[in-house]
Design a protein around this motif. Structure first.
Motif, PDB file in Angstrom:
ATOM      1  N   LYS A 111       0.713  -1.473   0.140  1.00  0.00           N
ATOM      2  CA  LYS A 111      -0.045   0.348   0.269  1.00  0.00           C
ATOM      3  C   LYS A 111       1.252   1.163  -0.014  1.00  0.00           C
ATOM      4  O   LYS A 111       0.602   2.385   0.063  1.00  0.00           O
ATOM      5  CB  LYS A 111      -0.752   0.659   1.244  1.00  0.00           C
ATOM      6  N   ASN A 112       2.115   1.232  -0.215  1.00  0.00           N
ATOM      7  CA  ASN A 112       3.597   2.672  -0.655  1.00  0.00           C
ATOM      8  C   ASN A 112       3.238   2.993   0.711  1.00  0.00           C
ATOM      9  O   ASN A 112       3.067   4.509   1.056  1.00  0.00           O
ATOM     10  CB  ASN A 112       3.000   2.951  -2.023  1.00  0.00           C
ATOM     11  N   ALA A 113       3.068   2.253   2.365  1.00  0.00           N
ATOM     12  CA  ALA A 113       3.674   3.019   3.405  1.00  0.00           C
ATOM     13  C   ALA A 113       4.566   3.923   3.353  1.00  0.00           C
ATOM     14  O   ALA A 113       5.535   2.178   3.621  1.00  0.00           O
ATOM     15  CB  ALA A 113       2.616   1.749   4.346  1.00  0.00           C
ATOM     16  N   ASP A 114       4.918   4.529   4.037  1.00  0.00           N
ATOM     17  CA  ASP A 114       6.195   5.358   4.244  1.00  0.00           C
ATOM     18  C   ASP A 114       7.218   3.743   4.763  1.00  0.00           C
ATOM     19  O   ASP A 114       6.443   3.306   6.481  1.00  0.00           O
ATOM     20  CB  ASP A 114       6.125   6.279   5.251  1.00  0.00           C
ATOM     21  N   ASP A 115       8.557   4.046   5.013  1.00  0.00           N
ATOM     22  CA  ASP A 115       8.624   2.487   6.157  1.00  0.00           C
ATOM     23  C   ASP A 115       9.035   3.442   7.489  1.00  0.00           C
ATOM     24  O   ASP A 115       9.054   2.708   8.405  1.00  0.00           O
ATOM     25  CB  ASP A 115      10.402   2.631   5.155  1.00  0.00           C
ATOM     26  N   GLU A 116       8.556   5.006   8.011  1.00  0.00           N
ATOM     27  CA  GLU A 116       8.924   5.680   9.202  1.00  0.00           C
ATOM     28  C   GLU A 116       7.437   5.034   9.396  1.00  0.00           C
ATOM     29  O   GLU A 116       7.912   4.884  11.436  1.00  0.00           O
ATOM     30  CB  GLU A 116       8.670   7.183   8.152  1.00  0.00           C
ATOM     31  N   LYS A 117       6.600   5.158   8.803  1.00  0.00           N
ATOM     32  CA  LYS A 117       5.020   4.931   9.290  1.00  0.00           C
ATOM     33  C   LYS A 117       5.502   3.471   9.784  1.00  0.00           C
ATOM     34  O   LYS A 117       4.686   2.762  10.818  1.00  0.00           O
ATOM     35  CB  LYS A 117       4.492   5.233   8.214  1.00  0.00           C
TER      36      LYS A 117
END
Length: 591
Positions: A543-549
Motif C-alpha cells: 500500500k506504499n506506506a512510508d518506511d517510517e510509519k
C-alpha cells in the motif's frame, strides 16, 4: 567556483548526519562481581545489552574452558520517557574456576543491524582455597592421635566413595566419629581443606555400630564434592577436638552435630585431638571422542521430562513449558537446555525456576503464531555418564497443543488478497513522464555536477510524483471510507482515555491495541489481527506506506507484546505514552 561547490556539499553532509542521528543506538558491556576468587568459590559474570529499541539482539555465551558454568538468570527493564522507549537486558552467568592462575574472559560479541559490538575483556584471578584455621588446644593437656584414641574408645575415620573419578563427577567425602564414652562438651570439628574441589555442602547423620563386641555411636558428616581440573588430588586430614569424661553417653545428648550452637557443659575432662588419614583421588579428563556439539560440562546420570501448563490456546496466547532434569550429578553445572526447530512459535528466554540437590527446573514461554494442531519441540540435554563412560543426549517428548484462532490461509483470506491486488492497481496509477531535455551549459561541463546535483534532482522528481499520487488518492472513494473508519478508531482511543482516568490500565491497553490493529486494517484493506509482523510489513509496503510509519507500527506492536507477556506493571506514565503514540499514528495516516 569553490563557493558553488561548497554549499551543496554542506547540504549533503547535513542530510547524511540527520539520517545517522535517527538510527537506533545500543550499548553493550560486561563485568564481574569479583576480581579475585578462590578455587572453591564462584562469581557472577554479567552481560548487559541496552538501547532505544524493544528488539535487542540476544547474546549467546561461547564456551569457556577455564570455568564451569553453573547457571544463568535473565532480567529485563523497560522505560518510556516523552514517548521514547528504551530497554535493557542483563544476563548473569554463575561461573566457577577450574584451576589456579590469572585468566582473561575475552570480549563478548553481538551483531545488530549489520554492526558488530564488543565489550571490554574481564580479568579474573583464581587463588588456592583458604586453608583451615589452626586448632586452639590447651598446652598442658595431652593430645592423642587417632590410633591412641581408638584405645580410649573414641576415634575418627575419613573415606571417599571413589579413588578414581572424572572431572566434575560427583564424589562423597565421609567423616565418621566413633565413641562410647561421655564427653564433657560438644566436639569441635575442623574439616579438611577441599582445595581442588567444588564443595556443594554437607549433611549430618548418625547410627550405632558394633565393633569387636562394643557398641559405638557413629556420627557422620557427608560432604558432596565435584573435582575441578585433572590430576592427582589430595584431601588433607580432618580433625576433631573432644573433651572425654567417662564411658557412657550423657543423657539428653541426641545429636552430636548440635555442637555448632552449644558452648559445652559443666565438668572437666581430658582434651584430645583426633585426626583422620589424608586421602588421594585420581581425577581423569573427560574423553574428547564423541563429545556432542551442545555439551556444556554436565557430568552424571540424568533424566528429563517436560510438561505444558495448557493444551488448548489461542494464537498469541503464551504457553509455559516446564522442563525438569533429575538424577545424580552436579545440577549447578546444567546451565541450559536445548530445543529443536520451532518455526510456528516465538520463544522467550529459558529461566531456572528452582534447583535442589537432585533436580533442576527450567521454564520457557512459547507464543503460538499459527492455528491448528502444533508441537512444541522436544527439549534435550547432553551430558557425560561416568557409569557408562560415554556421552549421552536425552530428550523429552514433544508437546502437542491445539491452537485456535483465524487461520492465515483460508479461502476468505485468498479472496481478500485478490481484492487487495485490484485496489492496489486502482490506487497506484503512474503517469508516463516524457524524456527530459538536459541543460547543456557551463554547469554540466564539470563531473562534480553529477555527484552533487543529480541526487537533488531525483529527490525533486520523487516529491512531485508523490504529490500527484496523494492528490489522486484524495479523490478516490476509498479515501472517504478510510475517513469514516478512522472515526471508529478515535472512539476506541477516547474510551481508552476514560479507562486511564479510572486507573484501569489493563482495559486501556486492550483498547489501544484494538485501535492500532484497526489502523493497520484501514491502511492495508484486510484483517491483520492474527498476522505475523513480516506479513503486516508486506501488506503495508504493498500500500506504499512510508518506511517510517511501518517501523513505528512494528515498534508499537512489539511494545504491546512486551506489556502483555513480560512481568512488568503498567503505570500511568507508560500507558499515557502509548496513548500519545497511537494518536500520533492516527494523525500521520489521516494526512
Amino acid at each position: 567556483m569553490l563557493k558553488k561547490i561548497l554549499l551543496p556539499v554542506i547540504l549533503l553532509l547535513l542530510l547524511f548526519t540527520s539520517v545517522l542521528a535517527s538510527a537506533e543506538t545500543i550499548y553493550f558491556k560486561a563485568s564481574a562481581n569479583k576480581k579475585t576468587v578462590t578455587l572453591s568459590e564462584s562469581f557472577i559474570y554479567s552481560v548487559t545489552v541496552s538501547g532505544d529499541s524493544t528488539n535487542l539482539p540476544e547474546y549467546k555465551m561461547d564456551a569457556m574452558p577455564e570455568f564451569n558454568r553453573f547457571g544463568t538468570t535473565v532480567s529485563r527493564s523497560i522505560s518510556v520517557v516523552t514517548g521514547k522507549t528504551s530497554m535493557s537486558v542483563t544476563r548473569d552467568y554463575t561461573l566457577g574456576p577450574k584451576k589456579i592462575g590469572k585468566f582473561t574472559i575475552p570480549p563478548a560479541k553481538i551483531t545488530f543491524k549489520g554492526k558488530t559490538y564488543l565489550t571490554e575483556s574481564v580479568e579474573i584471578e583464581v587463588t588456592p582455597a583458604q586453608s583451615v584455621k589452626s586448632i586452639p588446644v590447651v598446652a598442658n593437656r595431652r593430645q592423642l592421635s587417632s590410633q591412641n584414641a581408638a584405645a580410649g574408645k573414641a576415634f575418627v575415620k575419613a573415606s571417599i566413595n571413589k579413588k578414581t573419578a572424572y572431572e566434575n563427577e560427583k564424589l562423597v567425602y565421609k567423616f565418621s566419629f566413633y565413641t562410647n564414652v561421655d564427653l564433657v562438651s560438644n566436639p569441635e570439628y575442623y574439616p579438611p581443606d577441599f582445595s581442588g574441589f567444588w564443595n556443594d555442602g554437607s549433611k549430618p547423620k548418625n547410627h550405632f555400630e558394633v565393633i569387636d563386641g562394643s557398641n559405638y555411636r557413629v556420627d557422620e558428616i557427608e560432604t558432596t564434592l565435584y573435582p575441578v581440573g585433572t590430576g592427582l588430588k589430595r584431601i588433607l586430614p580432618a580433625k576433631l577436638k573432644i573433651d572425654l569424661m567417662n564411658f557412657s553417653l550423657p543423657s539428653g545428648m541426641n545429636d552430636f552435630f548440635s555442637f555448632f550452637a552449644d558452648n559445652g557443659c559443666a565438668g572437666d575432662g581430658e582434651t584430645k585431638i583426633l585426626e583422620t588419614e589424608s586421602l588421594e583421588i585420581k581425577i581423569i579428563p573427560l574423553p574428547k571422542d564423541g563429545k556432542p556439539a551442545d555439551f556444556y560440562g554436565a557430568t552424571g546420570d540424568f533424566e528429563i521430562k517436560a510438561v505444558v501448563d495448557k493444551k488448548d490456546v489461542r494464537i498469541n496466547e503464551p504457553v509455559t513449558l516446564t522442563v525438569t532434569v533429575s538424577g545424580s550429578g552436579n545440577m549447578k553445572s546444567i546451565s541450559d537446555i536445548n530445543f529443536g526447530v520451532y518455526n510456528d512459535f516465538k520463544k522467550y528466554d529459558t529461566i531456572v525456576e528452582s534447583t535442589s540437590g537432585n533436580s533442576k527446573k527450567f521454564k520457557t514461554i512459547f507464543i503460538p503464531l499459527v492455528s491448528g494442531e502444533k508441537e512444541i519441540p522436544a527439549a534435550s540435554l547432553s551430558f557425560f555418564s561416568p557409569l557408562k563412560k560415554q556421552y549421552e543426549t536425552i530428550k523429552t517428548s514433544s508437546q502437542k497443543i491445539i491452537v485456535s484462532g483465524m487461520s492465515l490461509h483460508t479461502e476468505e483470506n485468498v479472496e481478500d488478497k485478490l481484492k487487495i491486488d485490484i485496489m492496489h492497481k486502482d490506487i497506484n496509477y503512474n503517469k508516463r513522464i516524457k524524456t527530459l531535455k538536459l541543460y547543456r551549459g557551463y554547469l554540466i561541463e564539470k563531473p562534480v555536477f553529477y555527484l552533487i546535483f543529480v541526487p537533488f534532482i531525483m529527490l525533486f522528481i520523487l516529491s512531485v510524483c508523490y504529490a500527484v499520487y496523494m492528490r489522486r488518492v484524495s479523490r478516490n472513494p476509498f479515501k472517504k471510507l478510510k475517513t469514516l473508519s478512522f472515526a471508529e478508531v478515535q472512539k476506541l482511543v477516547k474510551e481508552a482515555e476514560n479507562r486511564i482516568s479510572e486507573n484501569n490500565f489493563e482495559a486501556s491497553l486492550d483498547l489501544l491495541y484494538q485501535a492500532l490493529i484497526e489502523i493497520i486494517n484501514i491502511e492495508t484493506g484486510t484483517k491483520s489481527d492474527n498476522l505475523q509482523k513480516n506479513q503486516i510489513i508486506g501488506n503495508l509496503r504493498k500500500k506504499n506506506a512510508d518506511d517510517e510509519k511501518i517501523i513505528e507500527i512494528i515498534k508499537m506492536l512489539e511494545r504491546f507484546d512486551f506489556y502483555k507477556f513480560a512481568s512488568v506493571n503498567l503505570d500511568k506514565d507508560s500507558i499515557n505514552a502509548l496513548l500519545i503514540n497511537v494518536e500520533t499514528l492516527i494523525l500521520s495516516f489521516k494526512k
